[in-house]
Motif scaffolding. Structure first.
Motif, PDB file in Angstrom:
ATOM      1  N   LYS B  83      14.679 -32.343  15.370  1.00 19.55           N
ATOM      2  CA  LYS B  83      15.437 -31.184  15.840  1.00 19.55           C
ATOM      3  C   LYS B  83      15.587 -30.171  14.711  1.00 19.55           C
ATOM      4  CE  LYS B  83      19.938 -33.543  15.333  1.00 19.55           C
ATOM      5  NZ  LYS B  83      20.762 -32.714  14.502  1.00 19.55           N
ATOM      6  N   ALA B  84      16.102 -28.992  15.098  1.00 17.97           N
ATOM      7  CA  ALA B  84      16.174 -27.921  14.103  1.00 17.97           C
ATOM      8  C   ALA B  84      17.510 -27.214  14.150  1.00 17.97           C
ATOM      9  CB  ALA B  84      15.045 -26.925  14.345  1.00 17.97           C
ATOM     10  N   VAL B  85      17.895 -26.664  13.003  1.00 13.69           N
ATOM     11  CA  VAL B  85      19.096 -25.828  12.917  1.00 13.69           C
ATOM     12  C   VAL B  85      18.684 -24.510  12.253  1.00 13.69           C
ATOM     13  CG1 VAL B  85      21.383 -25.575  11.901  1.00 13.69           C
ATOM     14  CG2 VAL B  85      20.630 -27.819  12.715  1.00 13.69           C
ATOM     15  N   HIS B  86      19.036 -23.413  12.903  1.00 11.37           N
ATOM     16  CA  HIS B  86      18.684 -22.086  12.397  1.00 11.37           C
ATOM     17  C   HIS B  86      19.960 -21.295  12.112  1.00 11.37           C
ATOM     18  CE1 HIS B  86      16.280 -18.077  13.142  1.00 11.37           C
ATOM     19  NE2 HIS B  86      16.786 -18.170  11.924  1.00 11.37           N
ATOM     20  N   VAL B  87      20.215 -21.005  10.853  1.00 12.29           N
ATOM     21  CA  VAL B  87      21.360 -20.159  10.514  1.00 12.29           C
ATOM     22  C   VAL B  87      20.857 -18.732  10.391  1.00 12.29           C
ATOM     23  CG1 VAL B  87      23.292 -19.762   8.956  1.00 12.29           C
ATOM     24  CG2 VAL B  87      22.355 -22.080   9.200  1.00 12.29           C
ATOM     25  N   ASN B  88      21.403 -17.878  11.228  1.00 18.65           N
ATOM     26  CA  ASN B  88      20.905 -16.510  11.344  1.00 18.65           C
ATOM     27  C   ASN B  88      22.094 -15.593  11.565  1.00 18.65           C
ATOM     28  OD1 ASN B  88      19.402 -14.244  11.828  1.00 18.65           O
ATOM     29  ND2 ASN B  88      18.482 -14.972  13.741  1.00 18.65           N
ATOM     30  N   ASP B  89      22.191 -14.554  10.725  1.00 22.39           N
ATOM     31  CA  ASP B  89      23.324 -13.635  10.853  1.00 22.39           C
ATOM     32  C   ASP B  89      22.942 -12.362  10.106  1.00 22.39           C
ATOM     33  OD1 ASP B  89      26.796 -14.325  11.021  1.00 22.39           O
ATOM     34  OD2 ASP B  89      25.934 -12.361  10.533  1.00 22.39           O
ATOM     35  N   ASP B  90      23.171 -11.212  10.698  1.00 20.92           N
ATOM     36  CA  ASP B  90      22.808  -9.946  10.050  1.00 20.92           C
ATOM     37  C   ASP B  90      23.443  -9.816   8.669  1.00 20.92           C
ATOM     38  OD1 ASP B  90      21.279  -9.251  12.151  1.00 20.92           O
ATOM     39  OD2 ASP B  90      22.761  -7.903  13.076  1.00 20.92           O
ATOM     40  N   ASP B  91      24.629 -10.398   8.517  1.00 25.73           N
ATOM     41  CA  ASP B  91      25.333 -10.267   7.240  1.00 25.73           C
ATOM     42  C   ASP B  91      24.679 -11.057   6.110  1.00 25.73           C
ATOM     43  OD1 ASP B  91      27.307  -8.501   8.130  1.00 25.73           O
ATOM     44  OD2 ASP B  91      28.448 -10.148   9.018  1.00 25.73           O
ATOM     45  N   ILE B  92      23.689 -11.878   6.443  1.00 21.56           N
ATOM     46  CA  ILE B  92      23.049 -12.700   5.406  1.00 21.56           C
ATOM     47  C   ILE B  92      22.031 -11.892   4.582  1.00 21.56           C
ATOM     48  CG2 ILE B  92      21.505 -14.693   5.040  1.00 21.56           C
ATOM     49  CD1 ILE B  92      22.981 -16.102   7.331  1.00 21.56           C
ATOM     50  N   VAL B  97      20.845 -16.533  -4.522  1.00 24.86           N
ATOM     51  CA  VAL B  97      20.664 -17.985  -4.480  1.00 24.86           C
ATOM     52  C   VAL B  97      22.003 -18.733  -4.399  1.00 24.86           C
ATOM     53  CG1 VAL B  97      20.564 -18.242  -6.997  1.00 24.86           C
ATOM     54  CG2 VAL B  97      19.321 -19.837  -5.555  1.00 24.86           C
ATOM     55  N   ILE B  98      23.024 -18.192  -5.045  1.00 27.24           N
ATOM     56  CA  ILE B  98      24.342 -18.834  -5.004  1.00 27.24           C
ATOM     57  C   ILE B  98      24.867 -18.800  -3.561  1.00 27.24           C
ATOM     58  CG2 ILE B  98      26.738 -18.605  -5.770  1.00 27.24           C
ATOM     59  CD1 ILE B  98      25.172 -19.510  -8.131  1.00 27.24           C
ATOM     60  N   GLY B  99      24.735 -17.648  -2.911  1.00 33.20           N
ATOM     61  CA  GLY B  99      25.198 -17.513  -1.527  1.00 33.20           C
ATOM     62  C   GLY B  99      24.381 -18.357  -0.563  1.00 33.20           C
ATOM     63  N   THR B 100      23.061 -18.346  -0.750  1.00 35.57           N
ATOM     64  CA  THR B 100      22.200 -19.141   0.133  1.00 35.57           C
ATOM     65  C   THR B 100      22.550 -20.631   0.032  1.00 35.57           C
ATOM     66  OG1 THR B 100      20.416 -17.546  -0.151  1.00 35.57           O
ATOM     67  CG2 THR B 100      19.798 -19.698   0.708  1.00 35.57           C
ATOM     68  N   ALA B 214      31.842 -12.819   5.851  1.00 36.28           N
ATOM     69  CA  ALA B 214      30.694 -11.948   5.603  1.00 36.28           C
ATOM     70  C   ALA B 214      30.642 -11.467   4.150  1.00 36.28           C
ATOM     71  CB  ALA B 214      30.722 -10.757   6.551  1.00 36.28           C
ATOM     72  N   ASP B 215      31.802 -11.213   3.540  1.00 38.31           N
ATOM     73  CA  ASP B 215      31.770 -10.653   2.180  1.00 38.31           C
ATOM     74  C   ASP B 215      31.473 -11.693   1.101  1.00 38.31           C
ATOM     75  OD1 ASP B 215      34.139 -11.974   2.177  1.00 38.31           O
ATOM     76  OD2 ASP B 215      35.408 -10.216   1.782  1.00 38.31           O
ATOM     77  N   ALA B 220      26.236  -7.342  -1.032  1.00 35.88           N
ATOM     78  CA  ALA B 220      27.498  -7.021  -1.704  1.00 35.88           C
ATOM     79  C   ALA B 220      28.142  -8.262  -2.309  1.00 35.88           C
ATOM     80  CB  ALA B 220      28.447  -6.342  -0.718  1.00 35.88           C
ATOM     81  N   GLY B 221      27.943  -9.421  -1.685  1.00 36.10           N
ATOM     82  CA  GLY B 221      28.548 -10.647  -2.190  1.00 36.10           C
ATOM     83  C   GLY B 221      27.724 -11.336  -3.252  1.00 36.10           C
ATOM     84  N   ALA B 222      26.564 -10.769  -3.584  1.00 36.00           N
ATOM     85  CA  ALA B 222      25.673 -11.418  -4.546  1.00 36.00           C
ATOM     86  C   ALA B 222      26.268 -11.368  -5.951  1.00 36.00           C
ATOM     87  CB  ALA B 222      24.305 -10.746  -4.532  1.00 36.00           C
ATOM     88  N   TRP B 223      26.015 -12.399  -6.744  1.00 37.83           N
ATOM     89  CA  TRP B 223      26.524 -12.467  -8.115  1.00 37.83           C
ATOM     90  C   TRP B 223      25.466 -11.999  -9.111  1.00 37.83           C
ATOM     91  CZ3 TRP B 223      29.438 -17.853  -8.263  1.00 37.83           C
ATOM     92  CH2 TRP B 223      30.440 -17.835  -7.285  1.00 37.83           C
ATOM     93  N   THR B 224      24.362 -11.506  -8.582  1.00 41.04           N
ATOM     94  CA  THR B 224      23.320 -10.934  -9.424  1.00 41.04           C
ATOM     95  C   THR B 224      22.901  -9.621  -8.766  1.00 41.04           C
ATOM     96  OG1 THR B 224      21.777 -12.314  -8.206  1.00 41.04           O
ATOM     97  CG2 THR B 224      22.322 -13.032 -10.423  1.00 41.04           C
TER      98      THR B 224
END
Ligand SMILES: Cc1cc2nc3c(=O)[nH]c(=O)nc-3n(C[C@H](O)[C@H](O)[C@H](O)COP(=O)(O)OP(=O)(O)OC[C@H]3O[C@@H](n4cnc5c(N)ncnc54)[C@H](O)[C@@H]3O)c2cc1C
Ligand SMILES: Nc1ncnc2c1ncn2[C@@H]1O[C@H](COP(=O)(O)O)[C@@H](O)[C@H]1O
Lengths: 323, 261
Positions: B83-92, B97-100, B214-215, B220-224
């Motif tokens: 089976k599969a799980v897909h995380v999908n959101d415009d805010d992504i 890499v830290i957020g991912t 989202a933030d 915007a939430g990236a640390w780099t």
């Protein structure tokens, strides 16, 4: 100037060249302090060398955990030292598999961003600016860490090590390991046998062979050329997959990324994944019997011909000229 | 209880295409066709091998990516994942890499796991640090960059061919592993596998489902921050000569002119 922590990469009781490069780069953005973990009885000698290359301080910690368990003990040590140092200006680590993993976990613990595989590093208005190569070195980017202590891994050969004498004062550190430090046990370690040739990632000249070499024995002509030039030997994945040369010598996306002064590709077509590992070499030379091989698009000098004719002739000529 | 394996797979721009950056200095995912990262096929392969050896395992493939990333999941399902799980959101969009790793860790916990399997690196970002970050976030051992891996009872073992040495590693489950392209050829999906994949469940999750604001992610939430991305100037065309019997000597002449000999 702020303190820049440099994690020391050492093997067989000696500091490795990329660490001296890190100390050299660190001086552009602050005052380097080295972090020396698990060096045992070699610690004093290594610390002296680190001092010669600009380390004002050498934080030294020794414990069996550093060798017996994977990655996390070193993260624990760096975290503790970084927090005790206040807010370091940056933490620099060599871009190896282990180095990148240490840097990533440290960054997360410090609440900091992380940059990997920098090929250059300079001071900027809002912290250190890292130069990186992207998409198999077809792009160059400038990046910085925008939150926390910049944790940056730097590729070997990003600069030449320059001596600059500093105190190199050793400060012993007693590391308190966390619960996850002993999670992954190293049950055996077999050091890679030295070939006597220069280290692939550190060498000024790399001579590589690909599928065109035809067989394991064919690497003889590649090795002879390498030895005449004092070069390291590289291989394409096709040559490695065929079992002709060890994987530790593979150049490319999933092998070593090299950036020597001179790269000589013999019997290598120049696939994008191979280019990813050698495209930033200063001068590129190719020998290939197919005039259409993409490697010639990169070459500063190319010879269309059979490598078994061209390479031995070149080797003889190099030897003759060197006398 | 059955062994729950989660394989992290990334949908990436084809490396043989003309990859580039978008105006906001993020990876342009529109101009070049995407596919399941070749290096993640090795992760799927080893997960399937471990599942087959255990006899009682469930393999879930997980991706964080845009709509098209479904293709990567389909490919992994057609190779044999359950089976599969897909995380999908415009805010992504623009997440670093830290957020991912934060998103993946939440999705892995929600799915439930005994073993997480990753590739050695993504072929676009090529950082190779998500596996270590997942281990840090999940608080479980990392057994990474393996050219050989096996699971026996509650223990995972592997061989890591490092820079200076080859190490044999061992850890208790749950754990995070990553495997290299030396771990063994990935299988091709069979026709039967491709047909079966169409009926396998794909769960879609957004940031809300994972309790992520989202933030905390996105550009915007990236640390780099990537301040600039410049195409590398094409190398100036070199001299190409045809070997007429003197090719090696001509090459030596060139090397001498460049002071290499
Ligand atoms: C995810 C992924 C990761 C990869 N990672 C890497 C990597 O890290 N490194 C890597 O190298 N590849 C990597 N590859 C493989 C890459 O795509 C190519 O398949 C590989 O680089 C080809 O090796 P080659 O140039 O030696 O072989 P080929 O492409 O077969 O080229 C051989 C060349 O030799 C020439 N030749 C033959 N005989 C002679 C002769 N007698 N004299 C002169 N020339 C001769 C031919 O004209 C030809 O151009 C990767 C692929 C994938 C999908
Ligand atoms: N967006 C993503 N979705 C799922 N898995 C990912 C994603 N990004 C990275 N990974 C996993 O983490 C590994 C290392 O990626 P990286 O650290 O980006 O080089 C990949 O081989 C994947 O297994």
């Amino acid at each position: 100037m702020g303190e820049v922590l440099v994690l020391v990469d050492h093997v067989d009781g000696a500091v490795r060249k990329p660490t001296l490069e890190l100390l050299t780069l660190a001086r552009r953005i602050g005052e380097p302090s080295a972090v020396l973990l698990g060096a045992g009885s070699a610690a004093a000698d290594i610390a002296a060398k680190l001092g010669e290359y600009g380390a004002a301080k050498v934080y030294a910690a020794d414990a069996a955990e550093f060798a017996d368990y994977l990655v996390v003990p070193k993260v624990d040590a760096l975290e503790q030292i970084a927090k005790a140092a206040g807010e370091p200006a940056a933490v620099l680590v060599t871009s190896s598999g282990e180095g990148k993993e240490i840097a990533a976990r440290l960054a997360l613990r410090l609440g900091s961003g992380v940059i990997t595989d920098a090929v250059d590093l300079n001071a900027g208005d809002s912290g250190p600016v890292a130069t990186q190569s992207a998409f198999a070195a077809s792009f160059t980017t400038l990046s910085r860490v925008s939150r926390g202590v910049p944790v940056i891994t730097v590729k070997p050969n990003a600069t030449s090590p320059e001596a600059s004498v500093a105190a190199g004062a050793v400060e012993g550190v007693e590391v308190v390991f966390g619960a996850t430090a002993t999670g992954t046990k190293v049950t055996s370690r077999t050091p890679r046998v030295s070939t006597g040739r220069p280290e692939l990632t550190e060498a000024a000249i790399v001579v590589s062979g690909g599928r065109g070499v035809g067989a394991a024995e064919g690497f003889g002509v590649v090795e002879e050329l390498a030895d005449s030039l004092g070069a390291a030997v590289g291989a394409s994945r096709a040559a490695v997959d065929a079992g002709w040369y060890p994987h530790s010598n593979q150049v490319g996306q999933t092998g070593k990324q090299v950036s020597p002064q001179l790269y000589i590709a013999n019997g290598i077509s120049g696939a994008i994944q191979h280019r990813a590992g050698m495209q930033t070499s200063k001068t590129i030379v190719a020998v290939n019997k197919d005039a259409e091989a993409p490697i010639f698009e990169l070459a500063d000098y190319g010879v269309v011909g059979d490598l078994f004719n061209v390479v031995p002739q070149l080797t003889a000529e190099v030897k003759a000229r060197k006398g | 209880m059955s062994l729950r394996i989660v394989v992290c797979v990334k949908y990436v721009p084809d490396a043989t295409g003309d990859r580039r950056f978008a105006d906001d200095n993020t990876t342009d995912r529109d101009s070049v066709d995407g596919l399941l990262s070749e290096l993640d096929e090795y992760g799927v392969e080893q997960a399937l091998k471990i599942a087959e050896a255990s006899g009682d395992a469930e393999v879930t493939v997980l991706t964080v990516g845009p709509d098209d990333a479904k293709d990567a999941l389909r490919k992994a399902l057609s190779m044999g994942a359950d089976k599969a799980v897909h995380v999908n959101d415009d805010d992504i969009h623009g997440t670093d890499v830290i957020g991912t790793s934060a998103i993946l860790a939440k999705a892995i916990e929600k799915t439930g796991y005994d073993l997480v399997v990753c590739g050695m690196a993504s072929t676009d970002g090529t950082m190779g640090i998500i596996p270590a970050l997942l281990a840090e976030r999940l608080g479980v051992p990392q057994v990474t960059l393996l050219s050989e891996v096996s699971v026996d009872g509650g223990t995972v073992k592997g061989r890591r061919d490092g820079d200076a040495a080859t190490e044999l590693l061992e850890a208790s489950l749950p754990a995070v592993v990553s495997v290299t392209d030396q771990s063994g050829e990935a299988r091709y999906p069979s026709f039967k596998g491709i047909m079966a994949a169409k009926k396998k469940p794909v769960e879609s999750l957004d940031l809300d489902d994972l309790g992520i604001e989202a933030d905390e992610v996105g550009l915007a939430g990236a640390w780099t921050a990537v301040d600039s991305a410049t195409a590398r100037p094409a190398r100036t065309a070199g001299t190409i000569v045809k070997d007429e019997g003197e090719g090696g000597k001509q090459l030596a002449e060139f090397l001498a002119s460049q002071k290499f000999i």
